[in-house]
Design a protein around this motif. Structure first.
Motif, PDB file in Angstrom:
ATOM      1  N   THR A 516       0.847  -1.190   0.000  1.00 41.08           N
ATOM      2  CA  THR A 516       0.000   0.000   0.000  1.00 41.08           C
ATOM      3  C   THR A 516       0.885   1.244   0.000  1.00 41.08           C
ATOM      4  OG1 THR A 516      -1.767  -1.126   1.185  1.00 41.08           O
ATOM      5  CG2 THR A 516      -1.778   1.287   1.242  1.00 41.08           C
ATOM      6  N   ILE A 517       0.672   2.117  -0.969  1.00 38.42           N
ATOM      7  CA  ILE A 517       1.464   3.349  -1.074  1.00 38.42           C
ATOM      8  C   ILE A 517       0.836   4.457  -0.246  1.00 38.42           C
ATOM      9  CG2 ILE A 517       2.362   5.092  -2.656  1.00 38.42           C
ATOM     10  CD1 ILE A 517       2.194   3.005  -4.870  1.00 38.42           C
ATOM     11  N   HIS A 518      -0.463   4.630  -0.425  1.00 36.05           N
ATOM     12  CA  HIS A 518      -1.172   5.682   0.297  1.00 36.05           C
ATOM     13  C   HIS A 518      -2.446   5.133   0.922  1.00 36.05           C
ATOM     14  CE1 HIS A 518       1.108   8.797  -2.091  1.00 36.05           C
ATOM     15  NE2 HIS A 518       1.126   9.312  -0.898  1.00 36.05           N
ATOM     16  N   GLN A 519      -2.790   5.698   2.055  1.00 39.00           N
ATOM     17  CA  GLN A 519      -4.082   5.495   2.675  1.00 39.00           C
ATOM     18  C   GLN A 519      -4.667   6.862   2.976  1.00 39.00           C
ATOM     19  OE1 GLN A 519      -3.068   2.970   6.055  1.00 39.00           O
ATOM     20  NE2 GLN A 519      -3.819   1.165   4.969  1.00 39.00           N
ATOM     21  N   PRO A 520      -5.981   6.958   3.141  1.00 42.08           N
ATOM     22  CA  PRO A 520      -6.568   8.264   3.457  1.00 42.08           C
ATOM     23  C   PRO A 520      -5.882   8.921   4.659  1.00 42.08           C
ATOM     24  CG  PRO A 520      -8.284   6.683   2.940  1.00 42.08           C
ATOM     25  CD  PRO A 520      -7.004   5.904   2.988  1.00 42.08           C
ATOM     26  N   THR A 521      -5.475  10.162   4.462  1.00 41.97           N
ATOM     27  CA  THR A 521      -4.752  10.900   5.503  1.00 41.97           C
ATOM     28  C   THR A 521      -5.469  12.218   5.771  1.00 41.97           C
ATOM     29  OG1 THR A 521      -2.645   9.947   4.805  1.00 41.97           O
ATOM     30  CG2 THR A 521      -2.551  11.957   6.141  1.00 41.97           C
ATOM     31  N   VAL A 522      -5.894  12.433   7.012  1.00 43.01           N
ATOM     32  CA  VAL A 522      -6.595  13.657   7.393  1.00 43.01           C
ATOM     33  C   VAL A 522      -5.574  14.724   7.784  1.00 43.01           C
ATOM     34  CG1 VAL A 522      -8.217  14.710   9.006  1.00 43.01           C
ATOM     35  CG2 VAL A 522      -8.627  12.379   8.154  1.00 43.01           C
ATOM     36  N   LEU A 523      -5.617  15.855   7.093  1.00 45.00           N
ATOM     37  CA  LEU A 523      -4.717  16.962   7.395  1.00 45.00           C
ATOM     38  C   LEU A 523      -5.308  17.910   8.437  1.00 45.00           C
ATOM     39  CD1 LEU A 523      -3.629  17.845   3.727  1.00 45.00           C
ATOM     40  CD2 LEU A 523      -2.465  16.348   5.365  1.00 45.00           C
ATOM     41  N   ARG A 524      -6.624  18.112   8.409  1.00 45.97           N
ATOM     42  CA  ARG A 524      -7.326  18.957   9.375  1.00 45.97           C
ATOM     43  C   ARG A 524      -8.646  18.289   9.719  1.00 45.97           C
ATOM     44  NH1 ARG A 524      -3.194  21.210   8.225  1.00 45.97           N
ATOM     45  NH2 ARG A 524      -2.790  23.431   7.852  1.00 45.97           N
ATOM     46  N   ASP A 525      -9.040  18.419  10.960  1.00 46.23           N
ATOM     47  CA  ASP A 525     -10.315  17.849  11.403  1.00 46.23           C
ATOM     48  C   ASP A 525     -11.115  18.933  12.117  1.00 46.23           C
ATOM     49  OD1 ASP A 525     -12.431  16.514  12.544  1.00 46.23           O
ATOM     50  OD2 ASP A 525     -11.235  14.873  13.368  1.00 46.23           O
ATOM     51  N   PHE A 526     -12.182  19.382  11.469  1.00 45.26           N
ATOM     52  CA  PHE A 526     -13.072  20.352  12.098  1.00 45.26           C
ATOM     53  C   PHE A 526     -14.505  19.809  12.128  1.00 45.26           C
ATOM     54  CE2 PHE A 526     -12.503  21.310   7.632  1.00 45.26           C
ATOM     55  CZ  PHE A 526     -13.767  21.585   7.140  1.00 45.26           C
ATOM     56  N   SER A 527     -14.596  18.485  12.183  1.00 44.41           N
ATOM     57  CA  SER A 527     -15.905  17.831  12.165  1.00 44.41           C
ATOM     58  C   SER A 527     -16.729  18.121  13.409  1.00 44.41           C
ATOM     59  CB  SER A 527     -15.729  16.317  12.000  1.00 44.41           C
ATOM     60  OG  SER A 527     -14.923  15.786  13.043  1.00 44.41           O
ATOM     61  N   ASN A 528     -16.090  18.702  14.426  1.00 48.59           N
ATOM     62  CA  ASN A 528     -16.839  19.069  15.637  1.00 48.59           C
ATOM     63  C   ASN A 528     -17.722  20.290  15.414  1.00 48.59           C
ATOM     64  OD1 ASN A 528     -14.298  20.510  15.431  1.00 48.59           O
ATOM     65  ND2 ASN A 528     -14.775  21.409  17.423  1.00 48.59           N
ATOM     66  N   LEU A 529     -17.513  21.015  14.314  1.00 51.67           N
ATOM     67  CA  LEU A 529     -18.304  22.226  14.037  1.00 51.67           C
ATOM     68  C   LEU A 529     -19.590  21.836  13.306  1.00 51.67           C
ATOM     69  CD1 LEU A 529     -15.435  24.615  12.838  1.00 51.67           C
ATOM     70  CD2 LEU A 529     -16.332  24.287  15.157  1.00 51.67           C
ATOM     71  N   VAL A 530     -20.361  20.980  13.913  1.00 53.43           N
ATOM     72  CA  VAL A 530     -21.539  20.417  13.253  1.00 53.43           C
ATOM     73  C   VAL A 530     -22.566  21.484  12.854  1.00 53.43           C
ATOM     74  CG1 VAL A 530     -23.477  18.822  13.497  1.00 53.43           C
ATOM     75  CG2 VAL A 530     -21.206  18.203  14.390  1.00 53.43           C
ATOM     76  N   PRO A 531     -22.973  22.387  13.744  1.00 52.47           N
ATOM     77  CA  PRO A 531     -23.984  23.375  13.339  1.00 52.47           C
ATOM     78  C   PRO A 531     -23.491  24.287  12.220  1.00 52.47           C
ATOM     79  CG  PRO A 531     -23.770  23.288  15.729  1.00 52.47           C
ATOM     80  CD  PRO A 531     -22.619  22.537  15.164  1.00 52.47           C
ATOM     81  N   GLU A 532     -22.228  24.711  12.319  1.00 49.87           N
ATOM     82  CA  GLU A 532     -21.680  25.620  11.317  1.00 49.87           C
ATOM     83  C   GLU A 532     -21.575  24.935   9.949  1.00 49.87           C
ATOM     84  OE1 GLU A 532     -20.366  24.948  14.238  1.00 49.87           O
ATOM     85  OE2 GLU A 532     -20.043  26.812  15.351  1.00 49.87           O
ATOM     86  N   ILE A 533     -21.079  23.698   9.951  1.00 52.84           N
ATOM     87  CA  ILE A 533     -20.958  22.963   8.689  1.00 52.84           C
ATOM     88  C   ILE A 533     -22.328  22.737   8.078  1.00 52.84           C
ATOM     89  CG2 ILE A 533     -20.293  20.742   7.672  1.00 52.84           C
ATOM     90  CD1 ILE A 533     -18.045  20.597   9.765  1.00 52.84           C
ATOM     91  N   HIS A 534     -23.321  22.418   8.905  1.00 49.81           N
ATOM     92  CA  HIS A 534     -24.679  22.182   8.404  1.00 49.81           C
ATOM     93  C   HIS A 534     -25.219  23.410   7.677  1.00 49.81           C
ATOM     94  CE1 HIS A 534     -28.801  20.761   8.217  1.00 49.81           C
ATOM     95  NE2 HIS A 534     -29.195  21.890   8.795  1.00 49.81           N
ATOM     96  N   GLU A 535     -25.019  24.598   8.243  1.00 51.61           N
ATOM     97  CA  GLU A 535     -25.519  25.818   7.602  1.00 51.61           C
ATOM     98  C   GLU A 535     -24.865  26.032   6.244  1.00 51.61           C
ATOM     99  OE1 GLU A 535     -27.948  27.989   8.393  1.00 51.61           O
ATOM    100  OE2 GLU A 535     -28.440  26.556   9.974  1.00 51.61           O
ATOM    101  N   VAL A 536     -23.574  25.813   6.179  1.00 49.71           N
ATOM    102  CA  VAL A 536     -22.867  26.009   4.907  1.00 49.71           C
ATOM    103  C   VAL A 536     -23.312  24.971   3.886  1.00 49.71           C
ATOM    104  CG1 VAL A 536     -20.607  25.982   3.808  1.00 49.71           C
ATOM    105  CG2 VAL A 536     -20.891  27.099   6.030  1.00 49.71           C
ATOM    106  N   GLN A 537     -23.454  23.725   4.310  1.00 50.61           N
ATOM    107  CA  GLN A 537     -23.913  22.690   3.392  1.00 50.61           C
ATOM    108  C   GLN A 537     -25.308  23.003   2.853  1.00 50.61           C
ATOM    109  OE1 GLN A 537     -23.590  19.219   5.904  1.00 50.61           O
ATOM    110  NE2 GLN A 537     -21.586  18.630   5.075  1.00 50.61           N
ATOM    111  N   GLU A 538     -26.182  23.495   3.714  1.00 45.25           N
ATOM    112  CA  GLU A 538     -27.534  23.847   3.259  1.00 45.25           C
ATOM    113  C   GLU A 538     -27.480  24.993   2.254  1.00 45.25           C
ATOM    114  OE1 GLU A 538     -30.535  22.276   3.915  1.00 45.25           O
ATOM    115  OE2 GLU A 538     -29.106  20.776   4.652  1.00 45.25           O
TER     116      GLU A 538
END
Length: 633
Positions: A516-538
Motif C-alpha cells: 500500500t502506497i497511500h491510505q486516506p490521511t486527514v490533514l485537518r479535522d473540524f468535524s466538531n463544528l456540526v452546526p456551522e458545517i450544516h448551515e454552509v452545506q444547506e
C-alpha cells in the motif's frame, strides 16, 4: 640494546658527542645471514616453478584462452518498467519493444577510430542533434563502463539506418520504450520518461517521475569475454534484471476520458483554449480525475515517429506541458465564500439568522473626499439575505460584511460592523490548506499566495485598506490558490469537516506482493463544528435547488447535488476565469468536482454545464450502476 634490521640482525651506530656528523661502523655480515637469504631465495624459486608447472599442465588450455580475452564487454540488461493502471485495471502506461544504440568505446580505442566521426554518423542516422550525443559521451565515466548508450526508444527504421552505416563500434541492442495508450487525456498526470545518465530510463514528470524508483526496477548485467579478433569466448550473467512494480492508481479512466472530452467540447463552443478539471472522492482524498487543457500526447517523448510533435510542444501556445491543476495559481472568486461563511459562524461574526441587505452596492466613506465615497459593487441587487441565501445567490455585499465589516454609515442594511478582519481570514485560509502544498503525489505543486498588510507594505510600500479586505473576502485581489487546494477545501465541507490529503498512487504490485502506497490521511479535522458545517452545506444545496441559486441548472438531475460558482476578474479586469465546484449526492457525497475555464465569456455560467454533465456521468456510470448491480446480487 642495539637496533635490529628486517632480518633480525643487530648493528651498531656510534654517535660522537662532539661532532655533528654520524660515524657509521661497517661490520661484516655473519654466515647465518647468507644462509638465510639463500634458503629464502631457493624456496621462492621452487614455489614459482611449481605454480608455473601446474598452470601449464593442469590448466593450460583454460588460461591460454583467457590470455586471448583482452576485451571484457559488459552489456546492460534493461529492467522492464512496471505498468500503470487505473482503479479498475485499465492500463494507462505500458511497454513496447524497441532498440537502443550503444557506442563501444573499447572497440573505438582498439580500432583507433575517431569518436566525433562516429557520433556524427550516428546522429545523422538517428536524426538527432550530434551535440546531444557528444554531450552523452563527454559526461560518461569510462572507469564504470565502456559502453555508452547514445539513444533509447529507437525504432526499427532507425536501427536499420544505424546498421547500414557499417560501423562495428555502434551496437544495436534490444530494448523497450514507454507507451501511453490513452494519450492526451492523461498526459500531465502520467508524465513521460526519458534517458538519464548511463542510458537509464527515468521518469521526467508526473507519476512517472514521482514513482520512478518504484516502477523502474533494477537493470541486470551480462559480461561477454572476447578474443583479440572479437570472437566471443565466454559469457557470464552477473545480475538478472528485476522488473519494476506495477503502479495501481486511484484514477478512473472512464471518468478521465469523459471529463477531458467534455472540457474540450465546452472550450470549443466558447472559442477558448484553457481549462482544468478535477474530481476527488471527498470521503478519502482519492483523485478520480485530473485533466488539463491544452494537453499533449506524451508518446511524443517516447516514440521516434512523433519527434516533430515533440519539438513543436516546446513552443506551443498556452503551455500544454504545464500542469495547471497542481502548479497553476488563480484568484478563486466566490468559491471561497462557503469557507468564509463557516469561519464567520465559528467566530460569532454572524449567526444563521443574521441578515444583510444588498442594494447592489456598498458605499464606504472616503475621508479624503467625503463627497465621493468608495463604492463596492455586488454582481446584482440581492435584497435581504442570510448566510444560506448569501451562499446560494453569491452575494458580495454579505461577504464584504463577513470579511471586513460594515461601515457605521451603512445604517439599516445590517448590524455586522465587525467582520473577521484580514488576520482571521488568513488564519482560516491556512487552516483550510490554502497557501501551502496539499502533498499530492505529483511534482511541481505550487503553494499560491495569501496576502496580508505586512506583505503589502513591504512589497508595494502601501497601507492595507478596508477595500483590500473586501476584495479578498470575495476571492478577488491578491489571494491566489491552486485548483487542487480549492477542490480539497470544498471536499472537506462536503464530507462534514475532514480535510484529506489528495493522492493518486494507491498500491504497488511486485514480485514480493502488494504494498500500500497511500491510505486516506486527514490533514485537518473540524468535524466538531456540526452546526456551522450544516448551515454552509444547506447554503450549497440551495445553490442548486433554489430558483435564485447560481447552480439552479443542476436542479433537474436525478440525484441531489450541492456546490458553488465563482467568477474571478484577472488581467486588470479585462478577463474572467469561471469556476464551478460541486459534489454529489448532496447528503452522502461520493464525488466532488472542480471545473475552471480561463478567459470565459460569461463567467461561471460557462463552467456550470460542464460540471453538471460530469456529475451526471459519474452518477449514471458509477453510483447508479453499482447500486443496480448490488440489488441484483
Amino acid at each position: 640494546m642495539s637496533p635490529k634490521d628486517d632480518f633480525g640482525l643487530e648493528h651498531s651506530i656510534v654517535e660522537s658527542g662532539i661532532k655533528k656528523d654520524f660515524d657509521v661502523l661497517e661490520l661484516p655480515l655473519s654466515g647465518n645471514a647468507f644462509r638465510l637469504i639463500l634458503v629464502g631465495g631457493l624456496l621462492f624459486v621452487g614455489i614459482a616453478f611449481a605454480r608455473t608447472a601446474y598452470l601449464s599442465f593442469s590448466q593450460g588450455n583454460f588460461y591460454a584462452a583467457r590470455a586471448d580475452m583482452n576485451i571484457t564487454e559488459p552489456v546492460t540488461l534493461p529492467a522492464i518498467r512496471g505498468l500503470v493502471y487505473d482503479r479498475y485495471g485499465v492500463v494507462l502506461a505500458q511497454n513496447e519493444a524497441a532498440h537502443r544504440v550503444v557506442l563501444n568505446v573499447s572497440a573505438v580505442r582498439k580500432n583507433q577510430k575517431d569518436i566525433p566521426e562516429i557520433i556524427s554518423a550516428a546522429a545523422s542516422a538517428l536524426d538527432v542533434p550530434s551535440a546531444d550525443l557528444s554531450a552523452i559521451v563527454s559526461h560518461t565515466d569510462f572507469e564504470k563502463t565502456a559502453l555508452v548508450t547514445l539513444e533509447r526508444n529507437v525504432s526499427d527504421a532507425q536501427a536499420a539506418a544505424v546498421e547500414k552505416l557499417g560501423i562495428s563500434e555502434l551496437e544495436i541492442q534490444d530494448d523497450y520504450r514507454r507507451e501511453y495508450p490513452l494519450g492526451p487525456a492523461f498526459a500531465q498526470v502520467l508524465g513521460y520518461t526519458g534517458m538519464a545518465q548511463y542510458g537509464d530510463l527515468q521518469g521526467k514528470t508526473g507519476l512517472e517521475l514521482q514513482y520512478n524508483d518504484l516502477i523502474s526496477g533494477k537493470d541486470g548485467m551480462r559480461v561477454f569475454y572476447r578474443s583479440a579478433n572479437g570472437t566471443i569466448l565466454d559469457e557470464k550473467l552477473l545480475d538478472a534484471p528485476q522488473q519494476g512494480a506495477d503502479l495501481h492508481t486511484t484514477l478512473d479512466a472512464g471518468l478521465q476520458r469523459y471529463f477531458y472530452d467534455r472540457l474540450k467540447a465546452g472550450l470549443r463552443s466558447l472559442g477558448r483554449s484553457v481549462a482544468v478539471g478535477i474530481a476527488v472522492n471527498p470521503q478519502t482524498g482519492e483523485v478520480l480525475s485530473l485533466v488539463n487543457i491544452p494537453s499533449y500526447d506524451n508518446n511524443a517523448f517516447t516514440d521516434p515517429a512523433l519527434k516533430t510533435e515533440r519539438t513543436q510542444l516546446l513552443t506551443a501556445p498556452f503551455q500544454p506541458l504545464f500542469d495547471r491543476a497542481v502548479s497553476g495559481v488563480y484568484t478563486p472568486g466566490s468559491t471561497v465564500k462557503p469557507m468564509e461563511a463557516l469561519a464567520a459562524l465559528k467566530e460569532g461574526v454572524i449567526t444563521p439568522q443574521t441578515q444583510i441587505y444588498s442594494a447592489g452596492y456598498l458605499d464606504v466613506p472616503n475621508p479624503y473626499d467625503p463627497a465621493h465615497p468608495s463604492r463596492f459593487l455586488d454582481w446584482r441587487p440581492q435584497g435581504w439575505v442570510d448566510v444560506r441565501s448569501a451562499i446560494a445567490r453569491s452575494s458580495d455585499i454579505f461577504f464584504y460584511a463577513v470579511g471586513g465589516g460594515l461601515p457605521k454609515s451603512a445604517v439599516g442594511i445590517g448590524d455586522v460592523y465587525q467582520g473577521l478582519g484580514i488576520d482571521k481570514l488568513k488564519q482560516y485560509w491556512q487552516f483550510f490548506g490554502l497557501g501551502q502544498k496539499t502533498g499530492i503525489d505529483l511534482d511541481g505543486e505550487a503553494v499560491g499566495f495569501l496576502p496580508d498588510p505586512q506583505e503589502k507594505e513591504a512589497v508595494k510600500n502601501d497601507i492595507w485598506r478596508i477595500g483590500d479586505t473586501y476584495n479578498v473576502s470575495i476571492g478577488q485581489g491578491d489571494l491566489q490558490v491552486t485548483p487542487i487546494q480549492l477542490i480539497s477545501q470544498i471536499a472537506s465541507i462536503a464530507n462534514g469537516g475532514l480535510l484529506y490529503q489528495p493522492y493518486i498512487g494507491a498500491d504497488a504490485v511486485g514480485a514480493t506482493g502488494t504494498t500500500t502506497i497511500h491510505q486516506p490521511t486527514v490533514l485537518r479535522d473540524f468535524s466538531n463544528l456540526v452546526p456551522e458545517i450544516h448551515e454552509v452545506q444547506e447554503g450549497m444545496k440551495d445553490t442548486v435547488r433554489k430558483p435564485y441559486g447560481t447552480e439552479y441548472m443542476l436542479a433537474d438531475l436525478p440525484f441531489t447535488a450541492a456546490g458553488k460558482t465563482g467568477s474571478s476578474q484577472v488581467a486588470n479586469n479585462t478577463k474572467t476565469n469561471a469556476f464551478f465546484v460541486g459534489y454529489a449526492p448532496a447528503d452522502h457525497p461520493q464525488i466532488a468536482v472542480l471545473v475552471l475555464v480561463e478567459d470565459a465569456l460569461e463567467g461561471s455560467l460557462n463552467a456550470v454545464p460542464i460540471g453538471k454533465d460530469v456529475l451526471n456521468w459519474y452518477y449514471q456510470n458509477r453510483i447508479a450502476s453499482t447500486s443496480s448491480a448490488q440489488a441484483l446480487q
